[in-house]
Scaffold this motif. Structure first.
Motif, PDB file in Angstrom:
ATOM      1  N   SER A 238       0.824  -1.208   0.000  1.00  0.00           N
ATOM      2  CA  SER A 238       0.000   0.000   0.000  1.00  0.00           C
ATOM      3  C   SER A 238       0.854   1.251   0.000  1.00  0.00           C
ATOM      4  O   SER A 238       0.454   2.270  -0.565  1.00  0.00           O
ATOM      5  N   LEU A 239       1.997   1.163   0.628  1.00  0.00           N
ATOM      6  CA  LEU A 239       2.900   2.319   0.613  1.00  0.00           C
ATOM      7  C   LEU A 239       3.360   2.618  -0.808  1.00  0.00           C
ATOM      8  O   LEU A 239       3.424   3.772  -1.232  1.00  0.00           O
ATOM      9  N   ILE A 240       3.688   1.551  -1.536  1.00  0.00           N
ATOM     10  CA  ILE A 240       4.127   1.737  -2.919  1.00  0.00           C
ATOM     11  C   ILE A 240       2.986   2.325  -3.737  1.00  0.00           C
ATOM     12  O   ILE A 240       3.172   3.279  -4.509  1.00  0.00           O
ATOM     13  N   LEU A 241       1.786   1.755  -3.559  1.00  0.00           N
ATOM     14  CA  LEU A 241       0.622   2.314  -4.248  1.00  0.00           C
ATOM     15  C   LEU A 241       0.421   3.769  -3.839  1.00  0.00           C
ATOM     16  O   LEU A 241       0.042   4.611  -4.653  1.00  0.00           O
ATOM     17  N   GLY A 242       0.705   4.041  -2.565  1.00  0.00           N
ATOM     18  CA  GLY A 242       0.530   5.392  -2.064  1.00  0.00           C
ATOM     19  C   GLY A 242       1.402   6.393  -2.807  1.00  0.00           C
ATOM     20  O   GLY A 242       0.963   7.513  -3.103  1.00  0.00           O
ATOM     21  N   LEU A 243       2.609   5.983  -3.108  1.00  0.00           N
ATOM     22  CA  LEU A 243       3.466   6.857  -3.905  1.00  0.00           C
ATOM     23  C   LEU A 243       2.808   7.141  -5.248  1.00  0.00           C
ATOM     24  O   LEU A 243       2.825   8.275  -5.749  1.00  0.00           O
ATOM     25  N   GLY A 244       2.208   6.105  -5.797  1.00  0.00           N
ATOM     26  CA  GLY A 244       1.511   6.278  -7.063  1.00  0.00           C
ATOM     27  C   GLY A 244       0.351   7.247  -6.938  1.00  0.00           C
ATOM     28  O   GLY A 244       0.113   8.085  -7.812  1.00  0.00           O
ATOM     29  N   VAL A 245      -0.369   7.142  -5.821  1.00  0.00           N
ATOM     30  CA  VAL A 245      -1.498   8.043  -5.598  1.00  0.00           C
ATOM     31  C   VAL A 245      -1.029   9.491  -5.577  1.00  0.00           C
ATOM     32  O   VAL A 245      -1.615  10.370  -6.227  1.00  0.00           O
ATOM     33  N   LEU A 246       0.033   9.723  -4.820  1.00  0.00           N
ATOM     34  CA  LEU A 246       0.514  11.099  -4.693  1.00  0.00           C
ATOM     35  C   LEU A 246       1.032  11.609  -6.038  1.00  0.00           C
ATOM     36  O   LEU A 246       0.792  12.767  -6.408  1.00  0.00           O
ATOM     37  N   ALA A 247       1.710  10.744  -6.751  1.00  0.00           N
ATOM     38  CA  ALA A 247       2.240  11.162  -8.057  1.00  0.00           C
ATOM     39  C   ALA A 247       1.120  11.456  -9.047  1.00  0.00           C
ATOM     40  O   ALA A 247       1.090  12.517  -9.683  1.00  0.00           O
ATOM     41  N   THR A 248       0.177  10.519  -9.190  1.00  0.00           N
ATOM     42  CA  THR A 248      -0.912  10.740 -10.147  1.00  0.00           C
ATOM     43  C   THR A 248      -1.793  11.904  -9.710  1.00  0.00           C
ATOM     44  O   THR A 248      -2.299  12.664 -10.540  1.00  0.00           O
ATOM     45  N   GLY A 249      -1.962  12.036  -8.404  1.00  0.00           N
ATOM     46  CA  GLY A 249      -2.754  13.162  -7.906  1.00  0.00           C
ATOM     47  C   GLY A 249      -2.115  14.487  -8.265  1.00  0.00           C
ATOM     48  O   GLY A 249      -2.796  15.457  -8.622  1.00  0.00           O
ATOM     49  N   SER A 250      -0.803  14.498  -8.168  1.00  0.00           N
ATOM     50  CA  SER A 250      -0.057  15.701  -8.494  1.00  0.00           C
ATOM     51  C   SER A 250      -0.192  16.048  -9.970  1.00  0.00           C
ATOM     52  O   SER A 250      -0.424  17.199 -10.343  1.00  0.00           O
TER      53      SER A 250
ATOM     54  N   ALA B  28      -2.495  19.389 -14.220  1.00  0.00           N
ATOM     55  CA  ALA B  28      -3.200  19.496 -15.496  1.00  0.00           C
ATOM     56  C   ALA B  28      -4.543  20.189 -15.341  1.00  0.00           C
ATOM     57  O   ALA B  28      -4.981  20.924 -16.214  1.00  0.00           O
ATOM     58  N   SER B  29      -5.209  19.962 -14.221  1.00  0.00           N
ATOM     59  CA  SER B  29      -6.542  20.539 -14.055  1.00  0.00           C
ATOM     60  C   SER B  29      -6.533  21.937 -13.482  1.00  0.00           C
ATOM     61  O   SER B  29      -7.312  22.777 -13.881  1.00  0.00           O
ATOM     62  N   TRP B  30      -5.697  22.153 -12.476  1.00  0.00           N
ATOM     63  CA  TRP B  30      -5.765  23.434 -11.780  1.00  0.00           C
ATOM     64  C   TRP B  30      -4.466  24.214 -11.833  1.00  0.00           C
ATOM     65  O   TRP B  30      -4.324  25.242 -11.203  1.00  0.00           O
ATOM     66  N   GLY B  31      -3.487  23.721 -12.556  1.00  0.00           N
ATOM     67  CA  GLY B  31      -2.269  24.491 -12.802  1.00  0.00           C
ATOM     68  C   GLY B  31      -1.223  24.456 -11.712  1.00  0.00           C
ATOM     69  O   GLY B  31      -0.189  25.089 -11.822  1.00  0.00           O
ATOM     70  N   ALA B  32      -1.455  23.736 -10.627  1.00  0.00           N
ATOM     71  CA  ALA B  32      -0.425  23.682  -9.580  1.00  0.00           C
ATOM     72  C   ALA B  32      -0.126  22.231  -9.244  1.00  0.00           C
ATOM     73  O   ALA B  32      -1.019  21.395  -9.214  1.00  0.00           O
ATOM     74  N   TRP B  33       1.158  21.922  -8.947  1.00  0.00           N
ATOM     75  CA  TRP B  33       1.528  20.553  -8.661  1.00  0.00           C
ATOM     76  C   TRP B  33       0.914  20.044  -7.368  1.00  0.00           C
ATOM     77  O   TRP B  33       0.770  18.860  -7.155  1.00  0.00           O
ATOM     78  N   TRP B  34       0.593  20.937  -6.476  1.00  0.00           N
ATOM     79  CA  TRP B  34      -0.023  20.500  -5.227  1.00  0.00           C
ATOM     80  C   TRP B  34      -1.005  21.568  -4.785  1.00  0.00           C
ATOM     81  O   TRP B  34      -0.709  22.750  -4.849  1.00  0.00           O
ATOM     82  N   VAL B  35      -2.183  21.168  -4.381  1.00  0.00           N
ATOM     83  CA  VAL B  35      -3.159  22.134  -3.890  1.00  0.00           C
ATOM     84  C   VAL B  35      -3.609  21.690  -2.512  1.00  0.00           C
ATOM     85  O   VAL B  35      -4.051  20.559  -2.327  1.00  0.00           O
TER      86      VAL B  35
ATOM     87  N   LEU C 102      -1.918  12.232   2.167  1.00  0.00           N
ATOM     88  CA  LEU C 102      -0.518  12.543   2.463  1.00  0.00           C
ATOM     89  C   LEU C 102      -0.190  12.259   3.926  1.00  0.00           C
ATOM     90  O   LEU C 102       0.834  11.666   4.258  1.00  0.00           O
ATOM     91  N   ILE C 103      -1.097  12.665   4.816  1.00  0.00           N
ATOM     92  CA  ILE C 103      -0.858  12.452   6.246  1.00  0.00           C
ATOM     93  C   ILE C 103      -0.823  10.955   6.570  1.00  0.00           C
ATOM     94  O   ILE C 103       0.057  10.482   7.299  1.00  0.00           O
ATOM     95  N   VAL C 104      -1.771  10.225   6.016  1.00  0.00           N
ATOM     96  CA  VAL C 104      -1.781   8.775   6.254  1.00  0.00           C
ATOM     97  C   VAL C 104      -0.490   8.151   5.720  1.00  0.00           C
ATOM     98  O   VAL C 104       0.125   7.297   6.365  1.00  0.00           O
ATOM     99  N   PHE C 105      -0.079   8.616   4.553  1.00  0.00           N
ATOM    100  CA  PHE C 105       1.152   8.100   3.951  1.00  0.00           C
ATOM    101  C   PHE C 105       2.352   8.381   4.852  1.00  0.00           C
ATOM    102  O   PHE C 105       3.182   7.515   5.099  1.00  0.00           O
TER     103      PHE C 105
END
Lengths: 242, 225, 250
Positions: free
Chosen positions: A84-96, A101-108, A118-121
């Motif tokens: 799940s940690l590895i998947l979590g990295l994927g979540v954060l990356a794809t989320g970013s 792409a949608s809102w113009g910032a790498w992190w909102v 992020l906190i759970v991760f």
């Protein structure tokens, strides 16, 4: 011990993942607002759901371990959290990527789901260092189990707190907004989700089987050729015995 | 009366290493078991299992008539452990340490005073333990171990650091004549043998020697090291 | 080899009734004995509370320069206060079980005929006490050094928030402190694990406190954040009670 049904699961995973890809690129329509980029949602959300599910499953296996003392549960818990940690990295990356792409910032910071994740991760990222820092294998398993239970309970509480604290920019694609997702998208999403679950379970079983085989090999070596035959066990965060 | 200790093939592992295995013995109430062995042979592990601090990984262990580890709670409070460390808070005085333990065991505080008198520490009872010599700290630890009048005493080198006067003073508390069954780890072979009814010799976790004291010579014991 | 056959097996009926064990020490007596011991140690050594307080002071000064502001109100004041209290708490957590670990006091406790959970309750109570002591000193200092609006406007709401948040921090701190004692990297593990776990408390407490520090006079205390804090305390309190035994036994 863990290898049963592995072949069926592998085939099912391949089929489902291929099917999901096909649906995503050939069947699901482009989103009206976000265009093609929105398709990353079919990867991001299932990754997130399965990762969180994996963390909670890790906690459940941990409870079983503490109740029964069967180290097999500790191994299952460890692998679930580790994957799940590895998947979590994927979540954060794809989320970013999606955010950019949608809102113009790498992190909102305004998306409660991503922030909660992020906190759970961050919390579960401590799981392996914690295990690694305890020498005695039995104690390591017991403490890791306690940690996994606390972490598992933490997931829902954390999401609640962060959601209450934030405005709602993150598209709520599930739940009450189900009506706004057209049928094709919903089908694609469901298939992607099932594919991700299947993939996770397959990988989980593979890792369990592999670790278990190593353990048995080591035990055989020591039984046949004496305690020195297999060399000393290196310090590790993974369980070493069942 | 039930035996004080009944062990049957008791074992304990530490990861892949076997700390203890195949230990079987019975100790009657009031008797003394002397445990000998080189460092790392498993003596401390055995003691800690008997104290309910460690659970056995193999075999059956019964202490004071109760099975371990399930009934460990019923045994605690009836066993006294004198470990390698004194288990005292160094910043607190001897009196404060003993009072704390008295409260945890439900023992009247008058007993604390009686014990301090007995071991000759009345004068220094209010100074922090870290100012006491090792011999004095050992005396306080002995008080701690026998404070609650246990039925089984587990002693790891009880007379270490004690001068003859002190050793005599603590004899009624933890010695052969004190009453409770005792398990004593000691490196003083002659003295240990003289005081024992049963002798256990451990080598690499396994029992290399188990005989009534009369049948064991000092030479047998020294062969363990 | 004489004397080695275990007497095992079925017939326990022949045993004489065992000498009646001294009645197990009551839960609250055990907690009280443990708390008294810890308070006495702290008064004697004065290690934890003064350090936590001084650390808070330094952090306030740090924020003054880090933020380049001389007065704070609203969100910012609330955030600075809670982050500082959190870091001070982490200091306290690190020290909570140190005496047990170093003096070997754990074994002595484990040998006593008391419920293991009493150690958890006692330690959490002690940590809670330390936090309260630090807050009593640090909040007036905060008001003088950094807070724009008058601190009096924040009471009594602030008291309720402090109480609930301190309970949550004490519960988590005790759990994490106990988790960390057996590890080699004790000082690192405690902040690493406790910070994410306490984050919901900081979020809730921060959001609840912010309106109380409003420049124009305290606004109403948003009750839902108190609800979140209460829920958090309840869930983790119960969880800790269930799980603590496993951290202490062998």
């Amino acid at each position: 011990m863990f290898g049963r049904g592995l072949r069926t699961l592998s085939i099912a995973s391949v089929v489902l993942v291929t099917g999901a890809f096909a649906l995503v690129f050939l069947y699901a329509p482009n989103d009206a607002d976000q265009g093609f980029v929105q398709k990353i949602f079919y990867l991001h959300v299932p990754l997130a759901i399965v990762a969180l599910g994996g963390f909670v499953a890790g906690g459940v296996f941990a409870i079983q371990y503490l109740r029964t003392g069967d180290r097999g549960y500790d191994l299952r818990s460890y692998v679930a959290i580790h994957l799940s940690l590895i998947l979590g990295l994927g979540v954060l990356a794809t989320g970013s990527i999606w955010a950019k792409a949608s809102w113009g910032a790498w992190w909102v910071w305004d998306e409660p789901t991503l922030v909660s994740f992020l906190i759970v991760f961050l919390l579960f990222a401590c799981y392996q260092p914690l295990r690694f820092s305890i020498d005695d294998p039995e104690r390591q398993a017991r403490y890791a189990a306690v940690f996994a239970i606390i972490g598992g309970a933490f997931v829902p509480l954390n999401f609640l707190a962060v959601r209450l604290a934030s405005s709602l920019i993150h598209p709520r694609v599930l739940g009450t907004t189900g009506g706004s997702m057209p049928g094709e998208m919903r089908l694609t999403f469901l298939v992607s989700l099932v594919a991700m679950v299947c993939l996770f379970v397959t990988l989980w079983k593979y890792e369990l089987a592999s670790k278990h085989a190593s353990m048995r090999l080591r035990r055989l070596k020591r039984a046949l050729a004496g305690d020195d035959a297999a060399g000393p066990l290196a310090r590790t965060s993974a369980p070493t015995q069942i | 009366m039930a035996p004080a200790i009944e062990l049957s093939e008791v074992g304990r592992a530490y990861g892949e290493r076997t700390a203890l295995s195949g230990v079987s013995l019975t100790l009657e109430p009031g008797r003394t078991l002397a445990v000998f062995g080189a460092n790392g042979a498993g003596k401390t592990t055995l003691l800690r299992i008997l104290a309910t601090l460690l659970r056995p990984h193999a075999g059956r262990a019964r202490v004071l008539g109760r099975d371990l580890p399930q009934d460990g709670w019923a045994v605690r409070g009836r066993v006294g452990l004198l470990a390698h460390e004194p288990l005292l808070y160094r910043e607190l005085s001897a009196r404060e340490n003993l009072q704390f333990h008295a409260r945890l065991h439900g023992v009247a505080e008058t007993r604390v005073e009686a014990l301090l008198d007995q071991v000759g520490l009345r004068r220094r009872a209010d100074e922090p333990v870290r100012t006491l010599s090792r011999g004095m700290a050992q005396r306080v630890a002995i008080c701690r171990a026998s404070l609650h009048e246990p039925e089984l005493l587990l002693l790891d080198e009880p007379l270490a650091n004690l001068d003859p006067g002190a050793a005599e003073a603590v004899e009624p508390l933890i010695g052969r004549t004190a009453g409770p069954a005792r398990v004593v780890i000691s490196h003083d072979v002659e003295h240990g043998l003289a005081e024992a009814d049963l002798v256990l010799g451990l080598k690499a976790g396994r029992p290399a020697l188990l005989d009534p004291a009369g049948a064991v010579t000092a030479g047998d014991v020294k062969a363990l090291y | 080899m004489a004397g080695s056959a275990p007497t095992a097996d079925a017939q326990d009926a022949t045993d004489a009734p065992p000498r009646p064990a001294r009645a197990g020490v009551g839960f609250m007596s055990a907690v009280s004995a443990l708390v008294r011991k810890d308070l006495r140690l702290e008064l004697r050594t004065r290690e934890s509370v003064p350090a936590m307080f001084l650390f808070s002071l330094s952090t306030f000064v740090l924020f003054r320069f880090g933020l380049d502001r001389e007065t704070l109100e609203g969100d910012l004041a609330s955030g600075v206060l809670w982050v500082t209290l959190l870091f001070a708490a982490v200091l306290g957590m690190n020290r909570l079980f140190v005496a047990e670990r170093e003096e070997g006091g754990f074994d002595a406790f484990l040998l006593a005929p008391v419920d293991r959970t009493s150690l958890f309750v006692a330690k959490a109570a002690v940590l809670f006490g330390f936090l309260v002591a630090v807050e009593i000193a640090a909040i007036p200092v905060f008001s003088v050094l950094l807070l724009g609006p008058s601190p009096l406007q924040a009471f009594p709401g602030l008291l309720a928030i402090l109480l609930l948040a301190d309970i949550g921090i004490a519960v988590i701190g005790t759990l994490v402190g106990a988790l960390a004692i057996q590890t080699r990297a004790r000082d690192l593990i405690v902040p690493l694990i406790s910070l994410p776990l306490i984050l919901p408390v900081v979020i809730a407490a921060g959001h609840a406190t912010a309106p109380l520090f409003a420049e124009a006079g305290a606004e109403a205390l948003p009750a839902r954040w108190l609800g979140v804090l209460g829920l958090y305390d309840l869930v983790f309190g119960l969880l800790a009670l269930a799980v603590f035994d496993f951290l202490v036994e062998d």
